[in-house]
Design an enzyme around this catalytic site. Structure first.
Site, PDB file in Angstrom:
ATOM      1  N   CYS A 123      66.345  47.531  42.165  1.00 34.46           N
ATOM      2  CA  CYS A 123      65.198  47.976  42.961  1.00 34.46           C
ATOM      3  C   CYS A 123      65.637  48.626  44.269  1.00 34.46           C
ATOM      4  O   CYS A 123      64.830  49.255  44.950  1.00 34.46           O
ATOM      5  CB  CYS A 123      64.280  46.796  43.268  1.00 34.46           C
ATOM      6  N   HIS A 265      60.624  48.104  50.002  1.00 36.65           N
ATOM      7  CA  HIS A 265      60.488  48.024  48.545  1.00 36.65           C
ATOM      8  C   HIS A 265      59.327  47.098  48.179  1.00 36.65           C
ATOM      9  O   HIS A 265      59.189  46.006  48.731  1.00 36.65           O
ATOM     10  CB  HIS A 265      61.792  47.519  47.929  1.00 36.65           C
ATOM     11  N   ASN A 295      55.466  46.522  41.044  1.00 36.22           N
ATOM     12  CA  ASN A 295      56.860  46.733  41.452  1.00 36.22           C
ATOM     13  C   ASN A 295      57.467  47.757  40.498  1.00 36.22           C
ATOM     14  O   ASN A 295      57.739  47.446  39.343  1.00 36.22           O
ATOM     15  CB  ASN A 295      57.605  45.399  41.386  1.00 36.22           C
TER      16      ASN A 295
HETATM   17  N1  COA Z   1      50.462  33.081  36.466  1.00 38.00           N
HETATM   18  C1  COA Z   1      50.139  31.813  36.775  1.00 38.00           C
HETATM   19  N2  COA Z   1      51.029  30.894  37.168  1.00 38.00           N
HETATM   20  C2  COA Z   1      52.316  31.288  37.262  1.00 38.00           C
HETATM   21  C3  COA Z   1      52.735  32.594  36.951  1.00 38.00           C
HETATM   22  C4  COA Z   1      51.742  33.503  36.526  1.00 38.00           C
HETATM   23  N3  COA Z   1      52.030  34.786  36.221  1.00 38.00           N
HETATM   24  N4  COA Z   1      54.059  32.683  37.146  1.00 38.00           N
HETATM   25  C5  COA Z   1      54.468  31.470  37.549  1.00 38.00           C
HETATM   26  N5  COA Z   1      53.415  30.623  37.617  1.00 38.00           N
HETATM   27  C6  COA Z   1      53.414  29.227  38.000  1.00 38.00           C
HETATM   28  C7  COA Z   1      54.739  28.531  37.747  1.00 38.00           C
HETATM   29  O1  COA Z   1      54.818  28.067  36.426  1.00 38.00           O
HETATM   30  C8  COA Z   1      54.663  27.404  38.741  1.00 38.00           C
HETATM   31  O2  COA Z   1      53.864  26.377  38.241  1.00 38.00           O
HETATM   32  P1  COA Z   1      54.237  24.848  38.521  1.00 38.00           P
HETATM   33  O3  COA Z   1      54.135  24.699  40.010  1.00 38.00           O
HETATM   34  O4  COA Z   1      53.177  24.129  37.762  1.00 38.00           O
HETATM   35  O5  COA Z   1      55.615  24.652  37.988  1.00 38.00           O
HETATM   36  C9  COA Z   1      53.933  28.021  39.939  1.00 38.00           C
HETATM   37  O6  COA Z   1      53.216  29.147  39.420  1.00 38.00           O
HETATM   38  C10 COA Z   1      54.827  28.470  41.049  1.00 38.00           C
HETATM   39  O7  COA Z   1      55.927  29.187  40.480  1.00 38.00           O
HETATM   40  P2  COA Z   1      56.956  29.937  41.354  1.00 38.00           P
HETATM   41  O8  COA Z   1      57.955  30.627  40.484  1.00 38.00           O
HETATM   42  O9  COA Z   1      57.454  29.010  42.415  1.00 38.00           O
HETATM   43  O10 COA Z   1      55.977  31.013  42.018  1.00 38.00           O
HETATM   44  P3  COA Z   1      56.201  31.927  43.249  1.00 38.00           P
HETATM   45  O11 COA Z   1      55.169  31.708  44.240  1.00 38.00           O
HETATM   46  O12 COA Z   1      57.634  31.952  43.699  1.00 38.00           O
HETATM   47  O13 COA Z   1      55.898  33.361  42.617  1.00 38.00           O
HETATM   48  C11 COA Z   1      57.084  35.267  41.848  1.00 38.00           C
HETATM   49  C12 COA Z   1      56.669  33.851  41.540  1.00 38.00           C
HETATM   50  C13 COA Z   1      57.994  35.763  40.711  1.00 38.00           C
HETATM   51  C14 COA Z   1      55.855  36.125  41.919  1.00 38.00           C
HETATM   52  C15 COA Z   1      57.833  35.292  43.182  1.00 38.00           C
HETATM   53  O14 COA Z   1      58.825  34.312  43.193  1.00 38.00           O
HETATM   54  C16 COA Z   1      58.480  36.623  43.472  1.00 38.00           C
HETATM   55  O15 COA Z   1      57.803  37.594  43.708  1.00 38.00           O
HETATM   56  N6  COA Z   1      59.827  36.667  43.514  1.00 38.00           N
HETATM   57  C17 COA Z   1      60.540  37.866  43.825  1.00 38.00           C
HETATM   58  C18 COA Z   1      60.417  38.845  42.717  1.00 38.00           C
HETATM   59  C19 COA Z   1      61.178  40.078  42.957  1.00 38.00           C
HETATM   60  O16 COA Z   1      61.314  40.493  44.057  1.00 38.00           O
HETATM   61  N7  COA Z   1      61.689  40.651  41.880  1.00 38.00           N
HETATM   62  C20 COA Z   1      62.338  41.891  41.811  1.00 38.00           C
HETATM   63  C21 COA Z   1      63.501  42.004  42.675  1.00 38.00           C
HETATM   64  S1  COA Z   1      63.232  43.263  43.761  1.00 38.00           S
END
Ligand code: COA
Length: 346
Positions: A123, A265, A295
């Site tokens: 990215c 980004h 994204n």
């Molecule tokens: N819908 C509903 N629930 C979801 C979900 C979805 N699409 N994805 C994850 N969850 C749930 C998980 O299972 C977890 O449930 P639990 O608490 O019962 O175990 C809860 O939501 C929290 O999960 P978590 O992974 O901690 O969520 P988060 O707040 O970190 O959000 C991302 C997840 C992926 C959106 C976030 O971590 C993110 O944006 N990370 C960076 C991504 C990124 O930058 N990627 C590209 C690189 S540039």
């Protein structure tokens, strides 16, 4: 060119100046509700946790190279040029593992025999490619460089994985840079960039490359898609983007309170608001289009630049801080003063 000396304003004193911008998005809109038909997720969760309402997905017969051609042609029209010395395509979803996508894009654009190659920095690819363009121009190897960020992320994510499928979208953006004075508006400033390969497995497509090739025949289908430890990536993104952006501003001689716009980004709206907060940049100075396009990986920064300029959120004279982060891990930041007369082609 390690940034300690102030970036690419080196031997020749020649800078890479932004003269054209182009963008292309596939017409197909996929809303969060559309995803809910297949995934255990909700519109509310995706909006609140990521900031996305919809994304554009390419038709099955449209590839990264096709979108790159569209955006690149628009950027060249925006700059009013019909030839370049080098074409860089930043992508993590190339048309093929071999060859690179850029030579084919050059061919389609009618740029025969031009230097053309891909940049793989996830990215962060577009800002990395801008840094490479600046280096080519500063060294005298090129006077005009076309930089494209293009992605078919829908080919990389498992449509049944709720941890990645809601995040990514497809599209392409492009920019033209031309040799001029480092004092010209639109001149790229010092580059601050880096990587941390100890976290190479934080965002990874496990199969399909040279590593593990002997098990390829038996690899589960899911190993050919992106796997991401989202929470961990989130924390590193905030830390690395904040540090790189702060350093790039400092090396440009800007105080943070002089920065008019932070162009970051578009991975997650919460990441960018956390970075802005840590830097002390007000949220209304942080343009965002993640709500509408998701994204788009290496396409994200040029798509946002074109969108924000088109909407009048980037104005001539604005001090703009660019920062990106992605798989690798890899990150990059630089600066430019927004040039007058730039008309993006969307
Ligand atoms: N819908 C509903 N629930 C979801 C979900 C979805 N699409 N994805 C994850 N969850 C749930 C998980 O299972 C977890 O449930 P639990 O608490 O019962 O175990 C809860 O939501 C929290 O999960 P978590 O992974 O901690 O969520 P988060 O707040 O970190 O959000 C991302 C997840 C992926 C959106 C976030 O971590 C993110 O944006 N990370 C960076 C991504 C990124 O930058 N990627 C590209 C690189 S540039």
């Amino acid at each position: 060119m390690n940034g300690r000396d102030g970036g690419f304003r080196g031997a020749t004193g020649t800078a890479a100046v932004l003269t054209g911008l182009g963008a292309w998005l596939p017409p197909r809109r996929v809303t969060n509700d559309d995803l809910c038909a297949r995934l255990d997720t909700s519109d509310e969760w995706i909006r609140e946790r990521i900031g996305i309402a919809e994304r554009r997905l390419a038709a099955p017969d449209v590839s990264t190279g096709d979108m790159a051609v569209e955006a690149a042609a628009r950027a060249m029209a925006s700059a009013g040029v019909d030839a370049v010395d080098a074409l860089l395509v930043a992508t993590s979803s190339p048309d093929h593992p071999c060859p690179a996508t850029a030579p084919w894009v050059a061919h389609r654009l009618g740029l025969p025999q031009v230097a053309a190659f891909d940049i793989a920095a996830g990215c962060s690819g577009f800002v990395h490619a801008c840094a490479v363009a600046a280096g080519l121009i500063a060294s005298g190897a090129a006077r005009r460089v076309l930089v494209v960020g293009a992605e078919t992320m829908s080919a990389m994510v498992d449509p049944d994985d709720r941890a990645t499928a809601p995040i990514f979208g497809d599209g392409a953006g492009a920019a033209v840079f031309e040799a001029d004075s480092p004092h010209a508006e639109g001149a790229l400033g010092p580059v601050v960039w880096g990587s941390d390969g100890s976290l190479a497995d934080a965002i990874v497509v496990p199969a399909g490359g040279a590593r593990g090739r002997h098990e390829r025949a038996g690899a589960p289908q899911g190993d050919f898609f992106v796997h991401m430890r989202g929470n961990e990536v989130f924390r590193h993104a905030v830390r690395r983007m904040t540090h790189a952006a702060r350093e790039a501003a400092a090396r440009a001689g800007w105080r943070i309170d002089e920065v008019d716009r932070l162009i970051a980004h578009q991975a997650n709206l919460r990441i960018n608001l956390a970075v802005a907060d840590a830097l002390g940049i007000p949220a209304d100075q942080v343009p965002s289009n993640i709500r509408d396009v998701g994204n788009t990986a290496a396409a994200s920064v040029p798509l946002l630049l074109a969108d924000a300029c088109d909407k009048g959120e980037l104005k001539p004279g604005h001090k703009v801080l660019l920062v990106s982060f992605g798989s690798g891990l890899a990150w990059a930041a630089t600066t430019l003063v927004w040039p007058a007369g730039l008309a993006p082609r969307l």
